[in-house]
Design an enzyme around this catalytic site. Structure first.
Site, PDB file in Angstrom:
ATOM      1  CB  THR A  91      -5.064  -3.375  -4.287  1.00 48.07           C
ATOM      2  OG1 THR A  91      -3.653  -3.357  -4.421  1.00 48.07           O
ATOM      3  CG2 THR A  91      -5.680  -2.231  -5.067  1.00 48.07           C
TER       4      THR A  91
ATOM      5  N   GLY B 267      -3.252  -8.278  -5.808  1.00 45.42           N
ATOM      6  CA  GLY B 267      -2.202  -9.290  -5.745  1.00 45.42           C
ATOM      7  C   GLY B 267      -0.867  -8.748  -6.188  1.00 45.42           C
TER       8      GLY B 267
END
Length: 336
Positions: free
Chosen positions: A200, A252
């Site tokens: 991300t 994550g």
């Protein structure tokens, strides 16, 4: 009278003091950093910088985990999650599981500026975007279709199912509940996230007026169950900013992170005096205490320009920063 005029002049000057703009983001997505920095260095707003920085990653398909053409779900479809947060007002605009619209960060900005809502999801988020003039187009590419076919050919491994039958470790389904397996299931299951599975982009910026913003964009976990929304569009999880303190962004295993609101935790730690890296370490420590195999990282930025990062489950975590006359640079942090 002279004293009063002098006071007014001093007050006006204080309000006009310029601050040094700065931007940080997860991973060495330096093109996104550069885009944001160009806006900030031209006295643009933090909101514009974050939106366009994340948009750059969407267009470039950063690491295949941001934007179109990556992380197909079980049906082979790519969907997008994004968020943008205003550090002054604490207002948020976000989209989850956005279908057939490439500009997820800009749609999130539209939610922020044109609705009283915080988060729109799925097909109806797409309809909202189309109503405001965004273009409808496929998010799948030859590459994403190939990824999906390879996964199917490998008996749909890995996947996110549990306590179902047939055995999801050996079969593609369709599945039904396995009550016996559910009764015997452990309290937690290992994460198979990796540095390449959850890249991300999370970004935090300060503009020349001292205003702050934060945002995220991602195409989520590869081979996810259709309809899944990760941590990225969740305020306090994917990112969080309070202009009086600072901001943070996370990357994550989003299914785990959203349960702990690590970005919010990091900002509150900085409010209590923690340095950015220390705040990130503390936020991650709360997750690791429950999920020792957790894979993830965080970056944080204070309102006065101090920044730092922390990570777990990988060897090191690189993050990008621009500001202070040094151009765009990448800083590597060793993971604990």
């Amino acid at each position: 009278m002279g004293v009063f005029i002098n006071f007014v002049v001093q007050l006006t000057l204080c309000r006009c003091v310029m601050t040094s703009p700065l931007v940080v983001n997860t991973w060495p997505f330096t093109n996104a950093t550069e885009t944001a920095w160009q806006i900030l260095s031209a006295s643009g707003s933090a909101l514009d910088a974050v939106e366009m920085g994340c948009t750059t990653c969407e267009k470039l398909q950063c690491d295949g985990t941001v934007g179109f053409g990556g992380s197909p779900d079980e049906n082979g479809e790519t969907t997008l999650d994004a968020m943008i947060m205003d550090g002054d007002t604490q207002n948020v605009g976000a989209v989850g599981c956005l279908r057939r619209v490439k500009s997820a960060a800009s749609v999130a900005r539209a939610v922020l500026e044109h609705t009283r809502h915080t988060l729109l999801v799925g097909e109806l988020a797409t309809q909202f975007a189309l109503q405001l003039g965004f273009k409808e187009e496929t998010l799948e590419t030859d590459h994403s279709r190939q990824l999906h076919q390879q996964w199917r050919d490998n008996n749909c491994q890995p996947n996110f199912w549990m306590n179902v039958k047939p055995d999801p470790a050996q079969s593609c389904g369709p599945y039904s509940r396995d009550w016996a397996a559910a009764a015997a299931a452990q309290a937690s299951t290992p994460s198979w996230a990796s540095a390449k599975a959850h890249d991300t982009i999370g970004m935090v910026a300060i503009d020349s007026q001292g205003k702050m913003a934060a945002g995220t964009s991602t195409n989520g976990a590869i081979h996810k169950i259709p309809g899944r929304v990760g941590d990225s569009p969740v305020p306090g999880a994917g990112a969080y900013v309070d202009g009086a303190v600072g901001g943070a962004a996370a990357t994550g295993d989003g299914d785990v992170m959203m349960r702990f609101l690590p970005s919010f935790f990091a900002v509150e730690a900085m409010r209590s005096g923690a340095e950015p890296a220390e705040a990130c370490r503390s936020a991650l420590a709360r997750i690791v205490a429950r999920h020792p195999e957790f894979v993830g990282a965080m970056v944080a930025l204070t309102k006065d320009g101090r920044h730092g990062a922390a990570c777990h489950g990988i060897d090191s975590f690189p993050y990008s920063v621009a500001g202070g006359g040094d151009g765009v640079r990448v800083i590597n942090v060793s993971c604990e």
